[in-house]
Structures are given as structure tokens and as C-alpha cells.
Design an enzyme around this catalytic site. Structure first.
Site, PDB file in Angstrom:
ATOM      1  N   GLU A 145     114.660  21.591 122.699  1.00 39.88           N
ATOM      2  CA  GLU A 145     113.685  20.550 122.378  1.00 39.88           C
ATOM      3  C   GLU A 145     112.318  20.901 122.972  1.00 39.88           C
ATOM      4  O   GLU A 145     112.244  21.319 124.133  1.00 39.88           O
ATOM      5  CB  GLU A 145     114.144  19.201 122.926  1.00 39.88           C
ATOM      6  N   ALA A 302     116.402  16.517 132.094  1.00 37.66           N
ATOM      7  CA  ALA A 302     117.724  16.591 131.479  1.00 37.66           C
ATOM      8  C   ALA A 302     117.526  16.638 129.969  1.00 37.66           C
ATOM      9  O   ALA A 302     116.455  16.314 129.458  1.00 37.66           O
ATOM     10  CB  ALA A 302     118.590  15.397 131.875  1.00 37.66           C
ATOM     11  N   ASN A 305     121.572  17.321 124.494  1.00 39.86           N
ATOM     12  CA  ASN A 305     122.307  18.076 123.486  1.00 39.86           C
ATOM     13  C   ASN A 305     123.619  17.375 123.147  1.00 39.86           C
ATOM     14  O   ASN A 305     124.355  16.946 124.037  1.00 39.86           O
ATOM     15  CB  ASN A 305     122.614  19.488 124.020  1.00 39.86           C
ATOM     16  N   GLU A 338     120.804   9.944 128.869  1.00 41.48           N
ATOM     17  CA  GLU A 338     121.256  11.036 127.998  1.00 41.48           C
ATOM     18  C   GLU A 338     122.470  10.639 127.170  1.00 41.48           C
ATOM     19  O   GLU A 338     122.604  11.053 126.008  1.00 41.48           O
ATOM     20  CB  GLU A 338     121.556  12.289 128.828  1.00 41.48           C
TER      21      GLU A 338
END
Length: 897
Positions: A145, A302, A305, A338
Site C-alpha cells: 500500500e 501496521a 493485508n 487492522e
């Protein structure tokens, strides 16, 4: 009709977006990792759907050496090589031209061999290092990213161009391989195995020292959340049964052997939040596992994914014996954020980076750990950060145009994250949390595995509430800034006016044209002491009058959910201060936090006297709920004032006295001992009170902290340094000590017992008052520190006037070196901000503008403009409030002699 019913998603532009003549549907990706030689080799086969007749295929590639390429079609089995291949390094694209025209409706398979090197950067597919048993060791992982999947394999590296992925990793047999999906097959390479004949041709160095790991096919997903890693990892594991799908999902945290023992708390948090989110969103988690990899080198804090979260050691590790409150909160926030991304961003993804907030804002809204008073924490960690940045003239809308890579990298800021979350929190408070969550669930279900724009979210919430959400909310995300609501009173009504708020005052002319629909949440106190909140009241015009008995206490923006400031008359603010001082005050903790924060911001903008804000703070010194007020609100507010006047000796000394008067009694009451029986509030209050008193030169507390570090230096025993006090003890020891203390803290930085100890030590090295030691700190920062750690040295050096000046000189002198190192990462704009943001004179401003005048600032132009705005605001603050604060502090001291 909802606005999104008529929305058309924007078509890609030729200049910045890939052509849409072909679109990928599936990637078969194989990567061979050779850590011994710092290289990787790959083969990717991409299934493509031809949308328009074409003989060219354009896709993204960066830093890769491309080898053979072929295409097959569903009507032609033989391989067709391109007649031409051109690489555009500037736009990070490769164009293949073929000696044939592929017709619309044709299915192709594009095969490309490639190789790359581990070049020392922390983007794409890269190598991380760690030390164990005195030896430097390595492993690999990904950070894609926003636009760096193209650095690991040729691909269509845009969020809307989703596809499924089959990933195969080839590594030495002693490595552990992980990716988004679960392992489907793993075995050592054998040249006699029919399955591997094709691999031998593409990867000729294979022998029995290599192994192949194949992973299950992923769901349809964007390239930026593809992930894989290879290294000597160990893991800890648990399982959770999910409430909606009924699946039992294995959860793992991977790390190297030296730190895996500190990963249990992160695993426990993940096990708590995953089932909660599935139930909250009423959408099943779609993957068969959820891993987390703790990384030594990671520019982002962080990364979400899908199925394989990655995060820094400082964000995910916690010493089970010494975990401090701040570290616990950090792990909770990181893992919760996340994991929320598994739905927001991964399952349902923004159509383009303009809509990044749909991923990031939604992933911050949900408070799951009530013991940490998450709503109050949100005000400090998200809400106030957002308003501070959005009050600058150079702010940008939440939904912001991002045409190219340079602009995309700059929007990962407090507006895309914190303001977006604050606006969504405001909407949730207005429509009701249950209806808001129902709307979010509808949004996710309607766009599962797809891409979205703003109107799609508004449609879901509109369906759940029956309200015209676009009319209510569009200006909050498409316009820059936020309002200040000015209150005037009669005996039986209040008149409200809205204007755009700036840190230097009310905006004028075209900058003040936006009219927001403002949920007012008017809190009133009845004659019997009962409280009522009118949640339906909306200020949707420039001015509006509301009936109200102003003889009774009232407050606008109950709960501090609304994204705006409130300006009361001085008389009303005095009444509010008196109300707060009562033992039976009806204002909530969040109300009181909002009042203080508003007063401080309004005083900086010269809409209120700074002395009035200080009077409000002084009135709260006996506040029963001062735990959060002291540690989260009073402290940063007073620290900002101290920073603005840090070179004014009398103001600085008087302000230190005032801070000591507020916080020293708390230290005397709570002491220095932390107990498991103490609440998180008490621990945080103790830490904050000791910290601010040390900074404010409380001799007793400074000597106590120095003696604790001296004990450690003599004995090696750190039992007198609680984890919660590491940061302030290290800083105090370095600031008031000499070379011995400095090098003792540096030794901790070099070999820290925990990630938080390392951060504390790096910050502390900037506190020394010795010029030769400051230069040593600067040398460590530039030549020894990991890329991800440099920012902590900048933060420490920027605190004090003299060290900040040396930091600025070094930044200017070493600019080319710094830019070359950090230009492509998330770090560069932060370094610019931290270096210059504390300046506050006209000369400072002129010199800063002159330095950047001839620089290529395209990768950090937003941060630079915001920093320059901040300097101008501090200059204005000093000009209009220096005499006011000086007089108030003198009078306060005289009254308290």
C-alpha cells in the site's frame, strides 16, 4: 431517491490510470526468494478479459527487470511474444505490443518472468533484519500500500482492478513461508516430481535445498493487500469460533524466535475482536485463517493485508511482565483497526484513493474495550488530531483528488483517518448506533468483493434510517474544514451562527461559503437536575434561533460527538465553569474534555482570551473525573502553550509553576508504584502527572526519577523503572545528567528489553543539553538508526528550543541524503512536519520558506503547507496573547502565594 442511485463511478484518466482495454481476473504468482544473494525471481501468469479490441497491454512495473513475456489466447494455444516492450520509469508502467489484434470478449493469459533485488527500501517485496545471538539475520516481507505491488511483480496495481490470486513461494527448506491464504501444499523440491517440471524451467537453480509452498486461492481482491513473507519465523496460535459463519478459524502471530514470547497479548486481542466484528457487521469473515506478522522493519505502523496483517514490533509486542498502559492501548488499537480492515478495505474496497477514508475512517469508529474509556480516548487520539489539522487554511477535504502516486502518498494523514472517523462517529450519534451499524452492514453486503464511492455508504445508512444522508453529510466529506458555532443568548432562546473555523480565526470571503448540516445535540438541565439531550436539532443555515430557558445550565454538542467548535459568551463560559465545579455536575467526561479543547483552540484563534481558557482549566483542578481530563486533555493543552512560549523565560517559568500546582498533588496522592489492582485510568493518570511535573521542573520529582535511573546504572537492576515511567525516566536522566546517563540510555536503545523501551530511549537521546552529545544523537539518527526509527529521534530533538535549532540546521545540511532515503516512504512528510512545526517567529517563517523555495516538494507539499500554516498561527498566537497569558499567570501566582 438516494444520491448514489444517480452516481456514476469516475472513468480512469489516460494520464494517471491504466487503460481499461483489458482487465485482470486471476494471477498465478510464483516467487523464489534468495536471501543469500539478496535477490528474488518470479513468474506471473495473469488471466485477462479483453474489453476492447487491442494489440497493446499496459500494466504497472517498477524496479523489476523483466525477462521473457508471452501471451496465449483462448483461441490460440501457442505462445505469442510481443513485438515491442517499452518501460516508462516515471509512470512505473510497461507496455507490451503484440503482432496481433485481440478482439473484445477474448480471454488471454499473459506470462512474464522477472527478477528483482532487495535494495534496502521498506516498500514492495523487501528484506528486514534483526539480531539474534550476536548475529545479524534476515527475512522478507511485503508492503504494497498504496502503489508498491508493482515493485514485487508486474500487475494492474489499482484498487478497482481486483482479481483472485494463487501464490507459490519458493524458499530454502529452513524458511517458513506465509501469505494471504492458508497453505495447501508444501514439500521439498524434487526434479522427478511432475508438478515441478515447469518450475525447473523458470527457476533453474532449484535443487533439494529448496522447498515449494503453495497457498489456497484468495477471494477477489486488490493488489495492495496481497502479502507474502519468508523467514525463520515461529508462531503462537489460538482458535475462535465465529458467531455468524460458525467457522472455527485459526489465529496465529508470527515473529522471530527472540521476540515471539511478547506476542501473546496481540494474539489475545485479535481473538477478542474478530468474532465481535463479525457479529457487529453481520457479515461473515471470508478467509479460513487470520495471521499477524510482527516485523522489525516496517515504514507503516501496521498493514491490513487480507489474512496476513503486518505490524511493527512497537505496535504489536508487549512484555508479559512489564506491559505498560500505553503499550497495551497501542496493541489494542493496532490489532482492532487492522482486523476491522478485513471488512472495510479488503472485502469492500474504495474505488480509487480519493475515497481512502471509506477504508480508514470506518476502521477507527468501533470501540470494543470499555475498560479504556474508548470514547474519551477517541476524542484525544482521533478527534482533536483531526480538528487541529483541519483548522489550517491548507487543509483538504476528506474525499480528496489523488491523481498520481505523489498525491496518493500524502493523504495518509489525520483527515483521511481521524477526521473521517470523527465524521462517521458524529453520524452514528445522530442517527443512533444501531441504525448506523445496520446501514454499514447493508453497505458491506451490497458491495461484497467490490469497490465503492461515498454515495454507496450513504445509500446503505439511508436505507437503514429513512433519512436523506447525502444532504446531511456530503459537505462534511467533500468540503475543506469544519465550523465554529457561535452562541448568543436571550432569556428564552439561543441564536446560533456557523462559520468555517481556522486556527487563526474565522475564515473570510470564499473560504467561508460552506454551510454544514450540524447536529447540535443540545443538552439542558431541568429544574430537578434531570438532563435532556435534543438530538434532532440541526443547524442547516448560516444562522438559526432555538427556544431555550437560558436561566438553566445548557451545553451544545453533548458528548463531543459533533465535528465543530462551540464559542460561548464569556458570561456563559463562567457559568459552565461553575457548573463543572459542582459535585453533582451533569456534564459528562466527554463534555468536559470538549469544553477544554474548544477553549484552547478558540483562544489560539483569538476568538476567546487565553486567560479565559486558563481560568476554565484552573476551575477543574478538583474535578473528580480528572483522570482523563488530566492525562488526556489538560496535559496536551498546556504542553502546546508551553511549546509556543518555550523561549519566553518568565512565561515558561510561571506556566511550569501552574502545571506543577495542578499535577504535583496527584503525584503525592498516587505515588510511583503501579499495581495490578489499579484501573487503567489510575495508571495513566499517575504516568501523566509524573511526566508533566518532570517536564515542569518539579525538583522533588526530577530527583526521584534521576535516583531511579542512577540505581539502574549502578546495579543493572531496572526494577525501579516501571514500564509506564520508562519514557520520562530516560528523558529526565539524559536531560539532567551527563555523558554517563546519555550512553546508558543509548545502550538501552541498542539492545532494548522491549520495543517500547527502545522508543523511549531514542526519544530521550534528543533531550541532552550538551551540544557534543546532541551532535552524537544526530549522527546516530542519520547513520545508525533504522529507517522506521528515525522519526523518534526527530521527535525527541524537536521538543527543546536549542536542540530543535540544531535539528533544523542538520535537516537543511543533510537534506539531499534525507530525501533520497525517505522520499518514497510514508516518513518524509512527517520529518518535514516534526522538524519545523514548533517554530514561532517571523524570521523562522522567512527562513523556512526560503529553504524550500527551490526544492522538489511534490511528495510532501501538503505537509509543508500545513507546517507553514502552523508557524504563522503560532506567530499570531504569540502576538495577540503574550501579554494576556503573562498577566493572568502573574495574577494567579499572586493569589496563590
Amino acid at each position: 431517491m438516494f444520491a448514489s442511485d444517480t452516481l456514476t463511478k469516475p472513468e480512469p484518466t489516460n494520464e494517471y490510470r491504466l487503460p481499461t482495454n483489458v482487465k485482470p481476473s486471476h494471477y498465478d504468482l510464483t516467487i523464489q526468494t534468495d536471501l543469500d544473494n539478496s535477490v528474488f525471481k518470479g513468474l506471473v501468469k495473469i488471466k485477462l478479459d479483453v474489453k476492447e479490441p487491442t494489440s497493446t497491454i499496459v500494466l504497472n512495473s517498477s524496479k523489476l527487470k523483466l525477462d521473457k513475456a508471452y501471451v496465449r489466447s483462448d483461441t490460440l494455444n501457442e505462445k505469442l511474444a510481443p513485438s515491442d516492450c517499452s518501460v516508462n520509469d516515471k509512470d512505473k508502467r510497461v507496455t507490451f505490443t503484440f503482432p496481433a489484434i485481440f478482439q473484445s470478449g477474448t480471454q488471454l493469459e499473459l506470462e512474464i518472468a522477472f527478477n528483482g533485488t532487495f535494495d534496502g527500501s521498506n516498500v514492495g517485496y523487501y528484506r528486514a533484519s534483526y539480531e539474534m545471538d550476536g548475529e545479524k539475520r534476515y527475512y522478507t516481507l511485503t508492503q504494497f500500500e498504496p502503489t508498491n505491488a508493482r515493485c514485487a511483480f508486474p500487475c494492474w496495481d489499482e484498487p478497482a482492478l481486483k482479481a483472485t490470486f494463487d501464490v507459490t513461494l519458493i524458499s530454502k527448506t529452513d524458511m517458513v513461508n506465509i501469505s494471504n491464504s492458508a497453505v495447501v501444499l508444501e514439500k521439498a523440491f524434487s526434479p522427478n516430481d511432475q508438478d515441478y517440471l515447469g518450475l525447473k524451467e523458470a527457476f533453474p537453480t532449484l535443487n533439494d535445498k529448496w522447498k515449494i509452498t503453495k497457498f489456497h486461492r484468495t477471494p477477489k481482491m486488490s493488489t495492495y493487500i496481497v502479502a507474502f513473507a519468508s523467514g525463520p519465523f515461529e508462531y503462537i496460535e489460538s482458535k475462535v469460533k465465529l458467531p455468524i459463519s460458525g467457522m472455527e478459524v485459526p489465529l496465529r502471530v508470527y515473529a522471530t524466535a527472540d521476540i515471539i514470547h511478547q506476542a501473546q497479548f496481540a494474539l489475545d486481542v485479535k481473538a477478542q475482536v474478530l468474532p465481535l466484528y463479525e457479529q457487529l457487521f453481520d457479515v461473515p469473515y471470508p478467509l479460513p485463517k487470520l495471521d499477524t506478522l510482527v516485523a522489525a522493519d516496517l515504514d507503516a505502523g501496521a498493514m491490513e493485508n487480507w489474512g496476513l496483517i503486518t505490524g511493527r514490533t512497537s505496535e504489536l509486542l508487549l512484555d508479559p511482565m512489564k506491559g505498560d498502559t500505553i503499550a497495551k492501548k497501542s496493541v489494542i488499537e493496532t490489532q482492532a483497526h487492522e482486523v476491522a480492515h478485513m471488512w472495510f478495505g479488503n472485502m469492500t474496497t474504495m474505488e480509487w484513493w480519493d475515497y481512502l477514508y471509506l477504508n480508514e475512517g470506518n476502521a477507527y469508529v468501533y470501540t470494543l474495550f470499555p475498560e479504556y474509556k474508548g470514547n474519551a480516548d477517541f476524542i484525544v487520539l482521533q478527534f482533536e488530531q483531526a480538528l487541529a489539522l483541519d483548522a489550517k487554511p491548507s487543509s483538504h477535504p476528506i474525499e480528496v483528488s489523488c491523481p498520481n502516486a505523489e498525491s496518493i502518498g500524502q493523504i495518509f494523514d489525520s483527515l483521511s483517518y481521524s477526521k473521517a472517523a470523527s465524521v462517521l462517529r458524529m453520524l452514528s450519534a445522530y442517527v443512533g448506533e444501531d441504525k448506523f451499524l445496520k446501514g454499514v452492514s447493508l453497505y458491506l453486503k451490497d458491495h461484497m468483493y467490490g469497490n465503492t464511492v461515498t454515495g454507496d455508504l450513504w445509500k446503505g445508512i439511508g436505507q437503514a434510517t429513512g433519512l436523506d444522508i447525502p444532504r446531511l453529510m456530503d459537505n462534511w466529506v467533500t468540503k475543506t474544514g469544519f465550523p465554529v458555532v457561535t452562541i448568543t443568548e436571550t432569556s428564552n432562546s439561543i441564536k446560533m451562527r456557523q462559520d468555517r473555523f481556522l486556527e487563526t480565526g474565522i475564515a473570510e470571503g470564499k473560504e467561508n461559503e460552506t454551510i454544514w448540516n450540524i447536529p447540535l445535540s443540545i443538552l439542558t438541565v431541568g429544574s430537578s437536575g434531570e438532563t435532556t439531550i435534543d438530538r434532532d436539532a440541526i443547524l442547516d443555515t448560516r444562522e438559526k434561533e432555538f427556544p431555550l430557558d437560558t436561566s438553566k445550565p445548557f451545553k451544545i454538542n453533548a458528548g463531543t460527538n459533533g465535528v465543530y467548535r462551540v464559542l460561548y459568551t464569556d458570561e456563559r463560559l463562567s457559568k459552565i465553569a461553575a457548573e463543572i465545579a459542582k459535585s453533582d455536575c451533569r456534564f459528562s467526561l466527554e463534555d468536559k474534555m470538549g469544553l477544554i479543547n474548544d477553549a484552547m483552540a478558540l483562544s489560539q484563534a483569538a476568538l476567546m482570551k487565553l486567560s479565559t481558557a486558563l481560568t476554565l482549566i484552573d476551575a477543574m483542578r478538583h474535578e473528580e473525573e480528572c483522570k482523563h481530563l488530566s492525562s488526556d486533555t489538560l496535559l496536551p493543552s498546556l504542553s502546546e502553550i508551553a511549546s509556543v512560549w518555550r523561549d519566553h523565560t518568565e512565561i515558561k517559568n510561571l506556566l511550569n509553576e501552574f502545571r506543577r500546582s495542578l499535577f504535583s498533588p496527584i503525584v503525592k496522592k498516587l505515588g510511583y508504584t503501579y499495581s495490578t489492582e489499579d484501573s487503567a485510568d489510575t495508571n495513566q493518570l499517575r504516568t501523566s502527572a509524573i511526566g508533566v511535573c518532570a517536564v515542569a521542573e518539579d525538583t522533588t520529582i526530577v530527583n526521584e526519577l534521576r535516583s531511579r535511573f542512577e540505581h539502574y546504572m549502578k546495579s543493572g537492576d531496572d526494577s525501579k523503572i516501571p514500564a509506564d515511567l520508562q519514557r520520562i525516566i530516560y528523558a529526565t536522566a539524559v536531560k539532567h545528567g551527563g555523558r554517563d546517563e546519555f550512553h546508558a540510555v543509548k545502550a538501552i536503545s541498542d539492545k532494548p528489553p522491549t520495543p517500547t523501551a527502545k522508543i523511549s530511549a531514542m526519544l530521550a537521546l534528543g533531550y541532552t543539553q550538551d551540544d557534543s552529545l546532541l551532535r552524537e544523537t544526530l549522527n546516530i539518527m542519520l547513520n545508525e538508526a533504522r529507517d522506521q526509527d528515525v522519526i523518534y529521534f526527530f521527535l525527541g530533538l524537536a521538543v527543546h528550543h536549542h536542540s530543535n535549532a540544531l535539528l533544523i540546521d542538520t535537516f537543511k545540511e543533510k537534506y539531499d541524503q534525507i530525501y533520497a532515503r525517505f522520499a518514497e516512504s510514508f516518513v518524509m512528510y512527517r520529518l518535514v512536519e516534526f522538524t519545523f512545526k514548533n517554530l514561532s517567529t517571523d524570521e523562522n517563517l522567512r527562513e523556512t520558506v526560503a529553504f524550500f523555495k527551490n526544492k522538489d516538494v511534490s511528495r510532501y507539499s501538503m505537509a509543508l503547507d500545513q507546517t507553514l500554516d502552523g508557524i504563522q498561527a503560532r506567530i499570531a498566537y504569540r502576538k495577540h496573547s503574550s501579554l494576556d497569558i503573562l498577566v493572568w499567570l502573574r495574577e494567579w501566582k499572586q493569589k496563590n502565594l
